[in-house]
Design a protein around this motif. Structure first.
Motif, PDB file in Angstrom:
ATOM      1  N   SER A   9       0.858  -1.178   0.000  1.00 17.36           N
ATOM      2  CA  SER A   9       0.000   0.000   0.000  1.00 17.36           C
ATOM      3  C   SER A   9       0.892   1.225   0.000  1.00 17.36           C
ATOM      4  CB  SER A   9      -0.937  -0.015   1.210  1.00 17.36           C
ATOM      5  OG  SER A   9      -0.264   0.399   2.356  1.00 17.36           O
ATOM      6  N   SER A  10       0.299   2.422   0.182  1.00 18.17           N
ATOM      7  CA  SER A  10       1.066   3.658   0.104  1.00 18.17           C
ATOM      8  C   SER A  10       1.875   3.934   1.369  1.00 18.17           C
ATOM      9  CB  SER A  10       0.116   4.819  -0.176  1.00 18.17           C
ATOM     10  OG  SER A  10      -0.809   4.924   0.877  1.00 18.17           O
ATOM     11  N   SER A  11       1.673   3.183   2.421  1.00 20.48           N
ATOM     12  CA  SER A  11       2.363   3.425   3.674  1.00 20.48           C
ATOM     13  C   SER A  11       3.131   2.186   4.116  1.00 20.48           C
ATOM     14  CB  SER A  11       1.351   3.803   4.755  1.00 20.48           C
ATOM     15  OG  SER A  11       1.974   3.791   6.018  1.00 20.48           O
ATOM     16  N   PRO A  12       4.324   2.380   4.691  1.00 21.42           N
ATOM     17  CA  PRO A  12       5.072   1.231   5.183  1.00 21.42           C
ATOM     18  C   PRO A  12       4.549   0.696   6.517  1.00 21.42           C
ATOM     19  CG  PRO A  12       6.305   3.235   5.588  1.00 21.42           C
ATOM     20  CD  PRO A  12       5.078   3.622   4.805  1.00 21.42           C
ATOM     21  N   LEU A  13       3.574   1.389   7.116  1.00 22.59           N
ATOM     22  CA  LEU A  13       3.032   0.934   8.392  1.00 22.59           C
ATOM     23  C   LEU A  13       2.363  -0.426   8.254  1.00 22.59           C
ATOM     24  CD1 LEU A  13       1.307   4.047   9.973  1.00 22.59           C
ATOM     25  CD2 LEU A  13       3.197   2.759  10.910  1.00 22.59           C
ATOM     26  N   LEU A  14       2.478  -1.220   9.302  1.00 20.68           N
ATOM     27  CA  LEU A  14       1.793  -2.506   9.346  1.00 20.68           C
ATOM     28  C   LEU A  14       0.560  -2.367  10.222  1.00 20.68           C
ATOM     29  CD1 LEU A  14       4.882  -4.793   9.999  1.00 20.68           C
ATOM     30  CD2 LEU A  14       3.792  -4.294   7.814  1.00 20.68           C
ATOM     31  N   ASP A  15      -0.515  -3.024   9.861  1.00 23.20           N
ATOM     32  CA  ASP A  15      -1.667  -3.080  10.748  1.00 23.20           C
ATOM     33  C   ASP A  15      -1.278  -3.903  11.969  1.00 23.20           C
ATOM     34  OD1 ASP A  15      -3.287  -1.583   9.138  1.00 23.20           O
ATOM     35  OD2 ASP A  15      -4.369  -3.284   8.286  1.00 23.20           O
ATOM     36  N   GLY A  16      -1.809  -3.528  13.110  1.00 22.08           N
ATOM     37  CA  GLY A  16      -1.516  -4.260  14.335  1.00 22.08           C
ATOM     38  C   GLY A  16      -1.025  -3.330  15.418  1.00 22.08           C
ATOM     39  N   CYS A  17      -0.443  -3.935  16.441  1.00 21.42           N
ATOM     40  CA  CYS A  17      -0.057  -3.206  17.648  1.00 21.42           C
ATOM     41  C   CYS A  17       1.442  -2.930  17.674  1.00 21.42           C
ATOM     42  CB  CYS A  17      -0.456  -4.032  18.871  1.00 21.42           C
ATOM     43  SG  CYS A  17      -0.297  -3.142  20.418  1.00 21.42           S
ATOM     44  N   TYR A  18       1.784  -1.698  18.038  1.00 19.78           N
ATOM     45  CA  TYR A  18       3.166  -1.280  18.231  1.00 19.78           C
ATOM     46  C   TYR A  18       3.357  -0.964  19.712  1.00 19.78           C
ATOM     47  CZ  TYR A  18       3.936  -0.624  13.191  1.00 19.78           C
ATOM     48  OH  TYR A  18       4.082  -0.809  11.839  1.00 19.78           O
ATOM     49  N   LYS A  19       4.350  -1.578  20.344  1.00 24.49           N
ATOM     50  CA  LYS A  19       4.660  -1.311  21.749  1.00 24.49           C
ATOM     51  C   LYS A  19       5.502  -0.047  21.840  1.00 24.49           C
ATOM     52  CE  LYS A  19       6.655  -3.256  25.913  1.00 24.49           C
ATOM     53  NZ  LYS A  19       7.258  -4.426  26.534  1.00 24.49           N
ATOM     54  N   ALA A  20       5.148   0.836  22.781  1.00 19.81           N
ATOM     55  CA  ALA A  20       5.831   2.114  22.933  1.00 19.81           C
ATOM     56  C   ALA A  20       6.884   2.065  24.030  1.00 19.81           C
ATOM     57  CB  ALA A  20       4.808   3.200  23.251  1.00 19.81           C
ATOM     58  N   ALA A  21       7.993   2.727  23.798  1.00 23.33           N
ATOM     59  CA  ALA A  21       9.037   2.909  24.810  1.00 23.33           C
ATOM     60  C   ALA A  21       9.487   4.368  24.738  1.00 23.33           C
ATOM     61  CB  ALA A  21      10.207   1.973  24.535  1.00 23.33           C
ATOM     62  N   GLY A  22       9.628   5.000  25.914  1.00 24.47           N
ATOM     63  CA  GLY A  22      10.089   6.381  25.959  1.00 24.47           C
ATOM     64  C   GLY A  22       8.978   7.399  25.875  1.00 24.47           C
ATOM     65  N   THR A  23       7.744   6.980  26.131  1.00 27.74           N
ATOM     66  CA  THR A  23       6.613   7.900  26.082  1.00 27.74           C
ATOM     67  C   THR A  23       5.592   7.508  27.146  1.00 27.74           C
ATOM     68  OG1 THR A  23       5.009   8.962  24.609  1.00 27.74           O
ATOM     69  CG2 THR A  23       5.386   6.578  24.304  1.00 27.74           C
ATOM     70  N   TRP A  24       4.536   8.288  27.298  1.00 26.48           N
ATOM     71  CA  TRP A  24       3.575   8.068  28.380  1.00 26.48           C
ATOM     72  C   TRP A  24       2.533   7.009  28.049  1.00 26.48           C
ATOM     73  CZ3 TRP A  24      -1.482   9.020  27.200  1.00 26.48           C
ATOM     74  CH2 TRP A  24      -1.718   9.799  26.068  1.00 26.48           C
ATOM     75  N   TYR A  25       2.331   6.665  26.784  1.00 27.71           N
ATOM     76  CA  TYR A  25       1.355   5.631  26.446  1.00 27.71           C
ATOM     77  C   TYR A  25       2.077   4.309  26.250  1.00 27.71           C
ATOM     78  CZ  TYR A  25       2.768   7.490  21.857  1.00 27.71           C
ATOM     79  OH  TYR A  25       3.482   7.956  20.798  1.00 27.71           O
ATOM     80  N   SER A  26       1.321   3.189  26.358  1.00 30.42           N
ATOM     81  CA  SER A  26       1.960   1.879  26.299  1.00 30.42           C
ATOM     82  C   SER A  26       1.996   1.291  24.900  1.00 30.42           C
ATOM     83  CB  SER A  26       1.265   0.907  27.254  1.00 30.42           C
ATOM     84  OG  SER A  26      -0.080   0.712  26.877  1.00 30.42           O
ATOM     85  N   SER A  27       1.011   1.640  24.058  1.00 37.81           N
ATOM     86  CA  SER A  27       0.990   1.082  22.707  1.00 37.81           C
ATOM     87  C   SER A  27       0.070   1.892  21.802  1.00 37.81           C
ATOM     88  CB  SER A  27       0.522  -0.371  22.735  1.00 37.81           C
ATOM     89  OG  SER A  27      -0.809  -0.460  23.195  1.00 37.81           O
TER      90      SER A  27
END
Length: 166
Positions: A9-27
Protein backbone atom coordinates in the motif's frame (compact mmCIF):
# COMPACT_ATOMS: atom_id res chain seq x y z
CA UNK A 1 -1.19 0.58 5.14
CA UNK A 2 0.34 -2.82 4.73
CA UNK A 3 -0.32 -6.03 6.54
CA UNK A 4 2.31 -8.37 7.98
CA UNK A 5 1.48 -10.71 5.05
CA UNK A 6 3.27 -8.21 2.81
CA UNK A 7 0.33 -6.68 0.95
CA UNK A 8 1.54 -3.40 -0.57
CA UNK A 9 0.00 0.00 0.00
CA UNK A 10 1.07 3.66 0.10
CA UNK A 11 2.36 3.43 3.67
CA UNK A 12 5.07 1.23 5.18
CA UNK A 13 3.03 0.93 8.39
CA UNK A 14 1.79 -2.51 9.35
CA UNK A 15 -1.67 -3.08 10.75
CA UNK A 16 -1.52 -4.26 14.33
CA UNK A 17 -0.06 -3.21 17.65
CA UNK A 18 3.17 -1.28 18.23
CA UNK A 19 4.66 -1.31 21.75
CA UNK A 20 5.83 2.11 22.93
CA UNK A 21 9.04 2.91 24.81
CA UNK A 22 10.09 6.38 25.96
CA UNK A 23 6.61 7.90 26.08
CA UNK A 24 3.57 8.07 28.38
CA UNK A 25 1.35 5.63 26.45
CA UNK A 26 1.96 1.88 26.30
CA UNK A 27 0.99 1.08 22.71
CA UNK A 28 -0.69 2.21 19.49
CA UNK A 29 -2.92 -0.04 17.40
CA UNK A 30 -3.07 0.74 13.67
CA UNK A 31 -5.96 -0.53 11.58
CA UNK A 32 -6.01 0.82 8.06
CA UNK A 33 -6.10 4.60 8.26
CA UNK A 34 -7.21 4.70 11.90
CA UNK A 35 -5.15 4.39 15.05
CA UNK A 36 -5.89 4.00 18.76
CA UNK A 37 -3.47 5.03 21.49
CA UNK A 38 -3.57 2.87 24.63
CA UNK A 39 -2.51 4.44 27.91
CA UNK A 40 -0.63 2.69 30.70
CA UNK A 41 -3.77 3.01 32.84
CA UNK A 42 -5.97 1.08 30.39
CA UNK A 43 -7.48 4.13 28.71
CA UNK A 44 -7.65 4.45 24.94
CA UNK A 45 -7.85 7.47 22.63
CA UNK A 46 -8.42 7.83 18.91
CA UNK A 47 -5.58 9.52 17.09
CA UNK A 48 -5.38 11.05 13.66
CA UNK A 49 -2.82 9.59 11.33
CA UNK A 50 -1.18 11.21 8.31
CA UNK A 51 1.49 9.67 6.13
CA UNK A 52 3.63 11.85 3.85
CA UNK A 53 6.61 14.17 3.96
CA UNK A 54 6.56 16.49 7.00
CA UNK A 55 9.85 18.38 6.91
CA UNK A 56 13.39 17.61 7.94
CA UNK A 57 13.98 15.32 10.90
CA UNK A 58 15.63 16.36 14.11
CA UNK A 59 19.37 15.52 13.98
CA UNK A 60 18.90 12.89 16.71
CA UNK A 61 16.11 11.18 14.72
CA UNK A 62 18.17 11.38 11.52
CA UNK A 63 21.09 9.69 13.28
CA UNK A 64 18.90 6.90 14.70
CA UNK A 65 16.88 6.21 11.56
CA UNK A 66 19.00 7.34 8.62
CA UNK A 67 16.00 9.31 7.26
CA UNK A 68 16.21 13.00 6.38
CA UNK A 69 12.44 13.64 6.50
CA UNK A 70 9.60 12.75 8.83
CA UNK A 71 7.10 10.45 7.11
CA UNK A 72 4.30 10.12 9.66
CA UNK A 73 2.29 12.52 11.83
CA UNK A 74 0.14 11.46 14.76
CA UNK A 75 -2.18 14.06 16.25
CA UNK A 76 -4.49 13.82 19.24
CA UNK A 77 -6.31 16.08 21.64
CA UNK A 78 -6.73 16.19 25.42
CA UNK A 79 -8.30 19.62 25.58
CA UNK A 80 -5.12 20.85 23.87
CA UNK A 81 -4.05 19.62 20.44
CA UNK A 82 -0.81 17.63 20.25
CA UNK A 83 1.14 16.49 17.21
CA UNK A 84 4.07 14.10 17.00
CA UNK A 85 6.21 13.68 13.90
CA UNK A 86 8.04 10.44 13.31
CA UNK A 87 9.86 8.14 10.92
CA UNK A 88 8.54 4.72 9.94
CA UNK A 89 11.30 2.24 9.12
CA UNK A 90 11.50 0.77 5.60
CA UNK A 91 10.08 -2.58 6.80
CA UNK A 92 7.35 -0.88 8.86
CA UNK A 93 8.37 -2.67 12.07
CA UNK A 94 9.54 0.44 13.94
CA UNK A 95 8.45 4.07 14.30
CA UNK A 96 10.76 6.64 15.90
CA UNK A 97 9.35 9.92 17.27
CA UNK A 98 10.66 13.03 18.91
CA UNK A 99 7.74 13.80 21.20
CA UNK A 100 7.12 15.88 24.29
CA UNK A 101 9.09 13.37 26.41
CA UNK A 102 12.08 13.05 24.07
CA UNK A 103 12.85 10.17 21.71
CA UNK A 104 10.17 7.48 21.65
CA UNK A 105 10.26 4.21 19.75
CA UNK A 106 7.28 2.08 18.71
CA UNK A 107 8.04 -1.54 17.79
CA UNK A 108 5.55 -3.81 16.00
CA UNK A 109 4.34 -6.81 18.05
CA UNK A 110 2.72 -10.11 17.20
CA UNK A 111 -0.87 -10.69 18.33
CA UNK A 112 0.42 -12.89 21.16
CA UNK A 113 2.82 -10.18 22.36
CA UNK A 114 0.02 -7.59 22.18
CA UNK A 115 -2.28 -9.83 24.27
CA UNK A 116 0.48 -10.33 26.86
CA UNK A 117 1.04 -6.55 27.04
CA UNK A 118 -2.70 -6.02 27.54
CA UNK A 119 -2.68 -8.46 30.50
CA UNK A 120 0.37 -6.81 32.10
CA UNK A 121 -0.08 -4.52 35.05
CA UNK A 122 -2.21 -4.35 38.14
CA UNK A 123 -5.99 -4.02 38.11
CA UNK A 124 -7.04 -0.46 38.86
CA UNK A 125 -10.10 -1.67 40.84
CA UNK A 126 -7.99 -3.61 43.36
CA UNK A 127 -4.27 -2.86 43.22
CA UNK A 128 -2.17 -5.35 45.16
CA UNK A 129 -0.63 -4.42 48.48
CA UNK A 130 1.19 -6.11 51.35
CA UNK A 131 -1.59 -5.44 53.86
CA UNK A 132 -4.75 -7.37 54.67
CA UNK A 133 -7.94 -5.71 53.43
CA UNK A 134 -10.27 -5.06 56.38
CA UNK A 135 -13.28 -3.03 55.20
CA UNK A 136 -15.00 -3.39 58.59
CA UNK A 137 -12.02 -1.77 60.34
CA UNK A 138 -11.99 1.94 59.46
CA UNK A 139 -8.75 2.57 61.32
CA UNK A 140 -7.27 5.94 62.13
CA UNK A 141 -5.81 8.67 59.97
CA UNK A 142 -2.41 10.07 60.89
CA UNK A 143 -1.08 13.22 59.24
CA UNK A 144 2.68 13.77 59.50
CA UNK A 145 3.95 17.20 58.53
CA UNK A 146 7.17 19.16 58.82
CA UNK A 147 10.12 20.65 57.04
CA UNK A 148 12.30 18.57 54.70
CA UNK A 149 14.82 16.31 56.38
CA UNK A 150 13.10 16.00 59.76
CA UNK A 151 12.34 12.26 59.43
CA UNK A 152 8.69 12.15 58.29
CA UNK A 153 9.23 9.25 55.88
CA UNK A 154 11.43 7.39 58.36
CA UNK A 155 8.79 7.80 61.07
CA UNK A 156 6.07 6.56 58.72
CA UNK A 157 8.15 3.49 57.79
CA UNK A 158 8.76 2.69 61.46
CA UNK A 159 5.03 3.00 62.19
CA UNK A 160 4.31 0.56 59.35
CA UNK A 161 6.88 -1.97 60.56
CA UNK A 162 6.26 -1.80 64.30
CA UNK A 163 2.66 -0.71 64.79
CA UNK A 164 0.80 -2.12 61.74
CA UNK A 165 0.05 1.21 60.05
CA UNK A 166 -0.57 1.15 56.30
Amino acid sequence: MASKDGEKSSSPLLDGCYKAAGTWYSSIVFDGNTATMKGTNGSSHQINLKVGKFGETDPEIAEKTGHKYYNIELSYSFGVDFSELGVVSEDGLQITFKGMMGIAVLKWMTEEEAAALEEEGDPIEAPPGPYIIQPENHGKFLWITGAPGLGKSTSAQLLCRTAGYV
